[in-house]
Design a protein around this motif. Structure first.
Motif, short mmCIF file in Angstrom:
data_model
loop_
_atom_site.label_atom_id
_atom_site.label_comp_id
_atom_site.label_asym_id
_atom_site.label_seq_id
_atom_site.Cartn_x
_atom_site.Cartn_y
_atom_site.Cartn_z
N GLU A 27 0.83 -1.20 0.00
CA GLU A 27 0.00 0.00 0.00
C GLU A 27 0.87 1.26 0.00
OE1 GLU A 27 -3.43 2.38 2.57
OE2 GLU A 27 -2.62 0.50 3.34
N ALA A 28 1.96 1.22 0.75
CA ALA A 28 2.85 2.38 0.81
C ALA A 28 3.38 2.72 -0.58
CB ALA A 28 4.01 2.10 1.77
N PHE A 29 3.82 1.70 -1.33
CA PHE A 29 4.33 1.95 -2.68
C PHE A 29 3.26 2.58 -3.56
CE2 PHE A 29 4.99 0.65 -7.10
CZ PHE A 29 6.27 1.15 -7.33
N ASN A 30 2.06 2.05 -3.48
CA ASN A 30 0.96 2.61 -4.29
C ASN A 30 0.68 4.06 -3.92
OD1 ASN A 30 0.64 0.16 -5.61
ND2 ASN A 30 -0.93 -0.58 -4.19
N ARG A 31 0.78 4.38 -2.63
CA ARG A 31 0.53 5.75 -2.20
C ARG A 31 1.66 6.70 -2.62
NH1 ARG A 31 -3.29 7.09 1.59
NH2 ARG A 31 -4.56 5.42 2.48
N LEU A 32 2.88 6.20 -2.57
CA LEU A 32 4.03 7.04 -2.95
C LEU A 32 4.02 7.37 -4.44
CD1 LEU A 32 6.86 5.19 -0.97
CD2 LEU A 32 5.73 7.32 -0.32
N THR A 33 3.42 6.54 -5.25
CA THR A 33 3.49 6.70 -6.70
C THR A 33 2.15 7.04 -7.34
OG1 THR A 33 3.22 4.30 -6.97
CG2 THR A 33 5.48 5.15 -6.86
N THR A 34 1.18 7.47 -6.55
CA THR A 34 -0.14 7.77 -7.10
C THR A 34 -0.21 9.21 -7.61
OG1 THR A 34 -2.52 7.75 -6.61
CG2 THR A 34 -1.06 8.61 -4.90
N ARG A 35 -1.22 9.47 -8.44
CA ARG A 35 -1.54 10.84 -8.88
C ARG A 35 -2.76 11.40 -8.14
NH1 ARG A 35 0.26 12.98 -14.19
NH2 ARG A 35 1.80 11.57 -15.10
N LYS A 36 -3.32 10.64 -7.22
CA LYS A 36 -4.49 11.10 -6.47
C LYS A 36 -4.05 11.83 -5.21
CE LYS A 36 -7.28 7.15 -8.00
NZ LYS A 36 -8.03 5.93 -7.56
N PRO A 37 -4.30 13.14 -5.10
CA PRO A 37 -3.81 13.91 -3.96
C PRO A 37 -4.28 13.37 -2.61
CG PRO A 37 -4.60 15.38 -5.68
CD PRO A 37 -5.00 13.99 -6.09
N GLU A 38 -5.55 12.90 -2.56
CA GLU A 38 -6.10 12.43 -1.28
C GLU A 38 -5.47 11.10 -0.84
OE1 GLU A 38 -8.66 10.72 -4.57
OE2 GLU A 38 -7.66 12.64 -4.13
N TYR A 39 -4.79 10.41 -1.75
CA TYR A 39 -4.20 9.11 -1.47
C TYR A 39 -2.67 9.19 -1.37
CZ TYR A 39 -3.81 3.97 -1.88
OH TYR A 39 -3.56 2.63 -1.65
N PHE A 40 -2.11 10.30 -1.81
CA PHE A 40 -0.66 10.45 -1.96
C PHE A 40 0.04 10.56 -0.61
CE2 PHE A 40 2.94 13.52 -2.95
CZ PHE A 40 3.76 12.56 -3.51
N TRP A 41 1.14 9.84 -0.48
CA TRP A 41 2.01 9.92 0.70
C TRP A 41 3.38 10.46 0.29
CZ3 TRP A 41 1.77 4.76 3.99
CH2 TRP A 41 0.60 4.77 4.77
N THR A 42 4.01 11.14 1.24
CA THR A 42 5.44 11.42 1.10
C THR A 42 6.18 10.60 2.15
OG1 THR A 42 5.29 13.33 2.59
CG2 THR A 42 5.12 13.76 0.21
N SER A 43 7.47 10.39 1.90
CA SER A 43 8.29 9.57 2.80
C SER A 43 9.44 10.37 3.36
CB SER A 43 8.84 8.35 2.07
OG SER A 43 9.69 7.60 2.92
N GLY A 44 9.78 10.06 4.61
CA GLY A 44 11.00 10.61 5.20
C GLY A 44 12.16 9.67 4.97
#
Length: 631
Positions: free
Chosen positions: A208-225
């Protein structure tokens, strides 16, 4: 203090009053009852006074026009030419053109808002409860949404343009970076985390983290430290990491340690290194004891961070737009995603990505300051004519432009190599070249950026030093580029390790490809001086490398920095010359290549001739630096 004499007329006649020069004159206090105070009379020609520039507290009639940021894509002839040569897709050009317009008219203002409204840490609420809230500006949050919608990470993983997808992604980031309010830093770490997860496998718990890091959906998008640095170290993570991972019964871990420098601390997740503690509390020292862990940054039902305390925000020279903190990890839930003891090896891909992003930010800063300086030269007059009509000023801007072009082509070639590797079509030589050039390009462009941006600020005169113009921030932010992701010396030594681990194959790849670049330009007569200069420098470098193999390791260690500079200058010269030789090149492309090759392309050979790396040099250097005053 000097005084001026002012005549005051009153009931007693004429009196002389001394007023400090530079202070506003005040009339005498009104006389007491029984006396008469006479006020000042206006000059007869009142209309003439009113027409003066500075009468009645006016501030004059001249206002210098500010530099205007135009569409950075349309203003960049080299970027357009490069894409036309290698990626002649209308969709790419159209996307970059539209994005450039948005950067100039909207995003740049957000970046300025991030600068003037830096993050604030609130550790406790009004009732004393620990909350550890990091407040960022509304513009910082808009940057996150924009990054998702524009695919600033996802383009590299969608791979719609095959092996050129990384070049497409980085071209967009190149436009975005100087206006991003440093949001390119969390994007770099997000990209690096996605790369690591992709290379290790996108199964649970990181799917799920990978999908969030690489999505174009703002509400689903994650950034990583990227929480690697602890109190003991920056680059030496093998010996500087004290964080321990305590195994839990469900197979997860809890992390305990102190992370001294965590950039983009408001990220949604992080990758970090720690040492697994066995049932007796023992750990394995050195790099063999380090494993890579994935952790989400979340809050419990009481609103408190899970296993994290934010100790302080860093007070930095630049990059103030971005929250950087010291964190205490006190039972942070985490999952091991590398093989135990293979943490350092697992982050190699992350370092490649973040170093490329660092290089891109350097080239982007250089391009931005050159664009603004060129625009300002069409607006600012000095000594009776515009700056653009002063030959010396244009010579200075031309030198900045040559450096910027060299940096851009260096970065894009590393992106090209990364794209080849990610799509499975890289040759063995391509992979060796990527390994060598990544630290070379990062260290060289980081130093270039500080010099070029500093020169750029000077081209604005005093305004380049005034904070509310937004210009000094370019220099403050550029300074970090030679420090983060490995300092110049650390990366120079990394190049030597890369040579040793490949048994010299990285040099073979470098010399082979550089020579192939020169073949394309050999038949262009105007480029003959550049080709000859590069061939001469390349021959000297080859001989020096062969000779160094017979010497003690200390010799190459002393030469490492100059070696790195030589690798960068020769290769950039070859790229500039190659670009100037293609059928769509302009006369300016040839001129830039020729000007680049007028410098010392092989300083390591020059300084060897001067004896800089002789056995006695370390002692002499130390004696000079630590010279004691003789009594």
């Amino acid at each position: 203090m000097r005084f001026c004499t002012v005549l005051c007329r009153g009931a007693e006649g004429t009196a002389r009053q001394k007023v400090p020069r530079g202070l506003p004159f005040q009339s005498p206090k009104p006389a007491r009852s029984g006396s008469v105070a006479q006020t000042f009379t206006k000059p007869v020609n009142e209309a003439a006074v009113d027409s003066l520039s500075f009468s009645k507290a006016k501030i004059g009639c001249f206002f210098q026009e500010r530099p205007v940021l135009k569409n950075p894509f349309l203003e960049d002839a080299l970027l357009k030419g490069y894409l036309k040569r290698y990626i002649p897709h209308e969709a790419v050009v159209s996307d970059l053109c539209a994005f450039g317009e948005r950067v100039a008219n909207e995003v740049d203002g957000w970046g300025r808002e991030c600068e003037v409204s830096p993050p604030q840490l609130v550790q406790y609420d009004s009732w004393g409860r620990r909350v550890d809230l990091i407040h960022t500006s509304a513009a910082w949050k808009r940057m996150k949404d924009l990054s998702a919608r524009e695919g600033l990470v996802s383009i590299g993983y969608e791979r719609h343009y095959g092996e050129w997808s990384r070049v497409c992604q980085m071209s967009k980031l190149f436009l975005f970076s100087p206006s991003s309010g440093l949001y390119t830093c969390p994007l770099a770490m997000t990209d690096g985390a996605a790369k690591v997860i992709e290379s290790l496998g996108t199964s649970w718990p990181v799917k799920e983290a990978f999908n969030r890091l690489t999505t174009r959906k703002p509400e689903y998008f994650w950034t990583s430290g990227q929480w690697m640095t602890e109190r003991q170290g920056g680059s030496d993570v093998a010996n500087g990491t004290e964080t321990v991972a305590v195994p839990q019964t469900d197979g997860s871990f809890k992390l305990f340690g102190y992370k001294w420098f965590t950039s983009a601390t408001d990220a949604d997740m992080t990758l970090t290194l720690a040492r697994v503690q066995d049932s007796t509390g023992a750990i394995i020292p050195g790099s063999r004891g380090l494993s890579l862990f994935y952790a989400e940054v979340g809050r419990d039902e009481n609103g408190q961070l899970k296993g994290i305390e934010v100790q302080k925000l860093k007070d930095k020279l630049g990059t103030r737009q971005m929250p950087t903190a010291e964190l205490l990890l006190d039972g942070l839930p985490a999952h091991m995603i590398s093989t135990e003891g293979r943490g350092v090896a697992s982050i190699a891909n992350m370092l490649t990505i973040t170093r490329i992003h660092n290089s891109l930010s350097a080239a982007g800063a250089m391009r931005r300051v050159v664009q603004l300086a060129c625009d300002y030269a069409t607006r600012r007059k000095a000594f009776g004519k515009l700056l653009k009509d002063h030959p010396l000023h244009m010579q200075t801007l031309a030198r900045m432009e040559v450096e910027t072009r060299g940096a851009f082509l260096l970065v894009m070639d590393v992106c090209r190599l990364l794209g080849l590797e990610e799509t499975g079509i890289a040759t063995e030589l391509d992979s060796h070249l990527l390994r060598l050039l990544t630290p070379v390009v990062k260290l060289y462009t980081g130093k270039q950026a500080v010099a070029v941006v500093s020169e750029g600020l000077e081209s604005f005169g005093g305004q380049g030093y005034i904070e509310d113009t937004g210009l000094p921030g370019l220099l403050r932010d550029a300074q970090v580029l030679s420090i983060w992701e490995g300092t110049t010396n650390v990366l120079s030594l990394d190049i030597l390790r890369c040579v040793a681990r490949s048994s010299g194959m990285v040099f073979h790849a470098y010399f082979s490809h550089t020579k192939s670049l020169l073949k394309n330009a050999s038949g262009v007569s105007v480029l003959t001086p550049a080709v000859k200069a590069i061939q001469c420098a390349l021959s000297k470098l080859e001989l020096l490398v062969q000779d160094a193999a017979t010497k003690e390791p200390r010799y190459l260690e002393m030469a490492a920095r100059d070696l790195a500079y030589s690798l960068a200058r020769i290769y950039a010269g070859a790229l500039l010359t190659d670009h100037a030789s293609w059928k769509g090149a302009s006369p300016s492309d040839s001129y830039a290549a020729l000007r680049w090759c007028e410098q010392d392309l092989c300083p390591v050979e020059t300084n060897q001739e001067r004896g800089w790396y002789n056995p006695g040099s370390p002692h002499d250097n130390a004696a000079l630096v630590y010279q004691q005053t003789q009594h």
